[in-house]
Design a protein around this motif. Structure first.
Motif, short mmCIF file in Angstrom:
data_model
loop_
_atom_site.label_atom_id
_atom_site.label_comp_id
_atom_site.label_asym_id
_atom_site.label_seq_id
_atom_site.Cartn_x
_atom_site.Cartn_y
_atom_site.Cartn_z
N ILE A 537 3.73 -5.32 11.04
CA ILE A 537 2.46 -4.67 10.71
C ILE A 537 2.61 -4.05 9.32
O ILE A 537 3.63 -3.42 9.02
CB ILE A 537 2.09 -3.59 11.74
N ALA A 538 1.59 -4.22 8.48
CA ALA A 538 1.58 -3.64 7.13
C ALA A 538 0.25 -2.94 6.91
O ALA A 538 -0.80 -3.43 7.34
CB ALA A 538 1.80 -4.72 6.07
N ALA A 547 -2.80 -4.66 8.84
CA ALA A 547 -2.78 -6.07 9.19
C ALA A 547 -1.54 -6.35 10.03
O ALA A 547 -0.44 -5.87 9.72
CB ALA A 547 -2.77 -6.95 7.95
N GLY A 548 -1.72 -7.14 11.09
CA GLY A 548 -0.63 -7.48 11.98
C GLY A 548 -0.36 -8.97 11.99
O GLY A 548 -1.30 -9.79 12.05
N ILE A 555 -3.08 -13.76 10.83
CA ILE A 555 -2.96 -12.34 10.54
C ILE A 555 -4.27 -11.68 10.95
O ILE A 555 -5.34 -12.07 10.48
CB ILE A 555 -2.66 -12.09 9.05
N VAL A 556 -4.19 -10.67 11.82
CA VAL A 556 -5.37 -9.97 12.31
C VAL A 556 -5.41 -8.59 11.67
O VAL A 556 -4.39 -8.02 11.27
CB VAL A 556 -5.35 -9.85 13.84
N VAL A 557 -6.61 -8.03 11.57
CA VAL A 557 -6.83 -6.77 10.87
C VAL A 557 -7.49 -5.78 11.82
O VAL A 557 -8.42 -6.13 12.56
CB VAL A 557 -7.71 -6.98 9.61
N TYR A 558 -7.01 -4.52 11.76
CA TYR A 558 -7.56 -3.43 12.56
C TYR A 558 -7.84 -2.23 11.65
O TYR A 558 -7.26 -2.12 10.56
CB TYR A 558 -6.57 -3.00 13.66
N GLN A 559 -8.70 -1.36 12.13
CA GLN A 559 -8.90 -0.09 11.44
C GLN A 559 -7.65 0.77 11.55
O GLN A 559 -6.98 0.78 12.58
CB GLN A 559 -10.08 0.68 12.05
N ALA A 565 -10.46 -0.09 15.76
CA ALA A 565 -11.13 -1.31 16.23
C ALA A 565 -10.69 -2.52 15.40
O ALA A 565 -10.37 -2.40 14.21
CB ALA A 565 -12.64 -1.14 16.15
N GLN A 566 -10.70 -3.68 16.03
CA GLN A 566 -10.32 -4.90 15.34
C GLN A 566 -11.46 -5.37 14.44
O GLN A 566 -12.63 -5.36 14.83
CB GLN A 566 -9.97 -6.00 16.34
#
Length: 650
Positions: A537-538, A547-548, A555-559, A565-566
């Motif tokens: 995770i960065a 981003a994970g 690569i998925v992004v979350y708040q 939230a995604q």
């Protein structure tokens, strides 16, 4: 003891009213016999109207006057109550009264003239304090209202009065309302000397109780009552006398006078202690095997009971550790300044401009020096850490050797003067960047997977362990200060958000947990049925997103705050990282995101459009496992792989 009271009932013209009042008192006496037992000895004397004095004045006790005008006789010779007040004007008056009594008794046949018939209220009236009413007075109207006595305006503490009243009821003794602190008693005292003796004993008892109360208050007000109990209780340390006795004591073993039975007992005890140590060592090993039973085939051998970390060594490869101006080699060269805001323009790299070689095995992680990025720290699978110069000669400056197995993760502190290294040999070491000295060694017999310094305090760092826990260590003392135990598999990543007040962790259990700092209970679970594990995770430079690296090759992004939230519209795909923990790197301005993949390639995406802008074949014989972006250079990206090569891309 005699009671002398005087009251003026008026002249002879009011004789009719006096007779009625006397008749009323006689009737009252017959109706209320309980009240009569409180009457004192009444002495009536026939005196001249001129000599009749009110209460409290000097009344006449002249024998001649008494013999001329009347006689005196005793009525109701009942014993005096102990709380009756002795009203005397002086010692001289007592003597005169005693001298007058024989003369009075000699005139028994003369007519009795009653000039003083005191009320009981007068007899019960105290010298000080509120008026004590007659408890048997049925004529009081206040009893119907539930008031015990008439209200009197007296400056008296209600709490103190109630306390002394209760003491009088229980013990028959209470403090008097004076400044001397004397006592009054409902029990008759024989003499003044006995009273003083009793008062002194009572005072001594009160002093002892007060001392005990202060000692108890001191114990309650201490910072740690348990500590006082441990120090002074029955299980407390020995006293000074006991210590002196133990020091002077000579045992049979010291004197050489042990018997055969004592020698046998000693040998038996030593053997039992040895067996107990072996048993405890086996139990610890069994517990380690139980904790890591599911991943034991992926982990290095367990630590033995007496096993210690290897002796650390270091080697400097530069020309000299200080320049001609006395500056250390870890300081940034002239002209290189940190850019903490990251507001400069950045671009995607185009080609490889330099290669570093020096590790005997693959390179696992890379970290830039905080702020300036003029030094690069690398962690190798050969158990070594190396620092490389990014400007000038671009060479290896120092090698740190302190692990017997591969180094899993490395991390600089906030100013770059120290760094941590976590290895598969189950040890974490704190290094001095400049000298290469090991400042401290940490271990809890588990394999550390990830380490991070707490952003607000370099004395604390957090590590994710193979036993599914996140552990906080104190870098100064080496003790564990907090544990976060809610994951079901080894912890892979730790990321701080919202000004280091929250912490995001991911694990092989396919869950992401959000924690409040230093609170061992998560505040949010992120877990969905179609969710994959995220080994890396960065955080975005804006601190608004993270981003994970999902193992489903995207690569998925979350708040990075609020609801965590995604962001489903931001997805970066095209690379293949299934089974590898490939690093993610953001450009300083946040416009680009880079990552390696399992086939040794380097990918660069545009953050806004999620489109892939660059793709390079970076490493052979394995994945491009590490990737970092320079904090001050616009397009410098450094990658590493299991081919033992570090490459610079611009």
């Amino acid at each position: 003891m005699d009671l002398i009271a005087a009251a003026d009932y008026g002249s002879s013209s009011d004789s009719s009213s006096e007779e009625e009042e006397s008749t009323d008192r006689t009737n009252e006496k017959d109706e209320n016999p309980r009240r009569n037992r409180h009457n004192a000895i009444t002495i009536a004397a026939a005196v001249d109207e001129e000599n009749v004095n009110p209460i409290g004045s000097n009344h006449s006790t002249n024998p001649e006057t008494l013999t001329k005008t009347g006689t005196v006789r005793a009525i109701n010779p009942t014993p005096m109550p102990s709380y009756a007040l002795i009203l005397r004007d002086s010692v001289e008056q007592d003597k005169q009264e005693q001298e007058s009594l024989p003369l009075v008794q000699g005139h028994q046949k003369q007519q009795l003239v009653l000039t003083n018939n005191p009320l009981k209220s007068v007899l019960y009236r105290p010298v000080q304090g509120p008026v004590c009413e007659d408890p048997y007075d049925s004529g009081r109207t206040d009893l119907a209202k539930g008031v015990a006595g008439r209200r009197t305006a007296v400056h008296f503490d209600e709490f103190a009065f109630a306390r002394e009243r209760i003491a009088m009821e229980k013990n028959g003794e209470a403090r008097a309302p004076d400044a001397d602190g004397s006592f009054v008693s409902s029990v008759a005292i024989d003499s003044q000397e006995d009273f003083l003796i009793k008062n002194a004993g009572r005072k001594r008892k009160l002093e002892i109780l007060e001392a005990e109360r202060k000692e108890k208050v001191k114990l309650l007000e201490s910072e740690d009552p348990d500590e006082d109990e441990a120090n002074y209780g029955i299980w407390g340390p020995p006293s000074k006398a006991e210590k002196e006795w133990e020091e002077d004591l000579v045992t049979d073993a010291q004197a050489g006078t042990m018997t055969e039975k004592q020698v046998e007992e000693r040998d038996y005890r030593d053997e039992m202690l040895r067996r107990r140590g072996e048993r405890e060592g086996k139990e610890a090993e069994q517990f380690d095997r139980l904790v890591e039973r599911k991943v034991s085939h992926l982990l290095p051998p367990r630590l033995k009971e007496d096993q210690e970390a290897i002796e650390p060594t270091t080697k400097f490869h530069g020309r000299e550790e200080t320049d001609y101006r006395g500056r250390s080699w870890i300081e940034a060269p002239p002209g290189v300044k940190p850019d903490w805001d990251g507001d400069h323009d950045c671009y995607a790299p185009k080609k490889c401009v330099h290669k570093f070689t020096g590790h005997n095995k693959g390179v696992q992680r890379l970290r830039f020096f905080p702020g300036t990025g003029h030094l690069l720290l690398s962690a190798g699978l050969d158990g070594k850490c190396k620092i490389w110069s990014m400007y000038g000669t671009r060479q290896c400056m120092r090698t740190y050797i302190g692990h017997s197995a591969a180094v899993r993760d490395i991390q600089f502190n906030n100013d770059g003067t120290k760094f941590l290294s976590a290895s598969f040999d189950r040890y974490i070491r704190l290094w001095d960047t400049e000298s290469g000295e090991v400042l401290n060694t940490f271990s809890n017999r588990r394999v550390p997977y990830v380490i991070k310094f707490y952003p607000k305090d370099d004395n604390l760092f957090v590590t994710g362990m193979s036993d599914n826990k996140v552990v906080t260590f104190d870098a100064t003392t080496g003790k564990i200060t907090q544990e976060y135990d809610h994951h079901l598999a080894p912890v892979n990543t730790i990321t701080f958000c919202e000004d280091a007040t929250k912490m995001v962790t991911s694990s092989d259990d396919k869950k992401v947990l959000v924690w409040e700092w230093d609170i061992g209970v998560p505040i949010k679970y992120i877990s969905e049925p179609g969710m994959y594990s995220m080994p890396v995770i960065a955080k975005h430079p804006s601190d608004r997103f993270w981003a994970g690296q999902s193992l489903d090759n995207q690569i998925v992004v979350y708040q990075a705050g609020d609801r965590f939230a995604q962001q489903r519209k931001k997805r970066f795909s095209g690379h293949s990282i299934a089974g590898y923990a490939c690093d993610i790197a953001f450009s300083p301005n946040g416009k680009f995101i880079a990552s390696g993949d399992g086939n040794g390639k380097l990918f660069v995406w545009d953050w806004k459009t999620s489109k892939n802008t660059r793709r390079f074949k970076a490493h052979d014989k394995g994945p491009a496992i590490g990737c970092v972006w320079s904090p001050i250079e616009p397009s410098m990206v450094v990658t590493c792989g299991w081919d033992a090569v570090i490459k610079i891309w611009e």
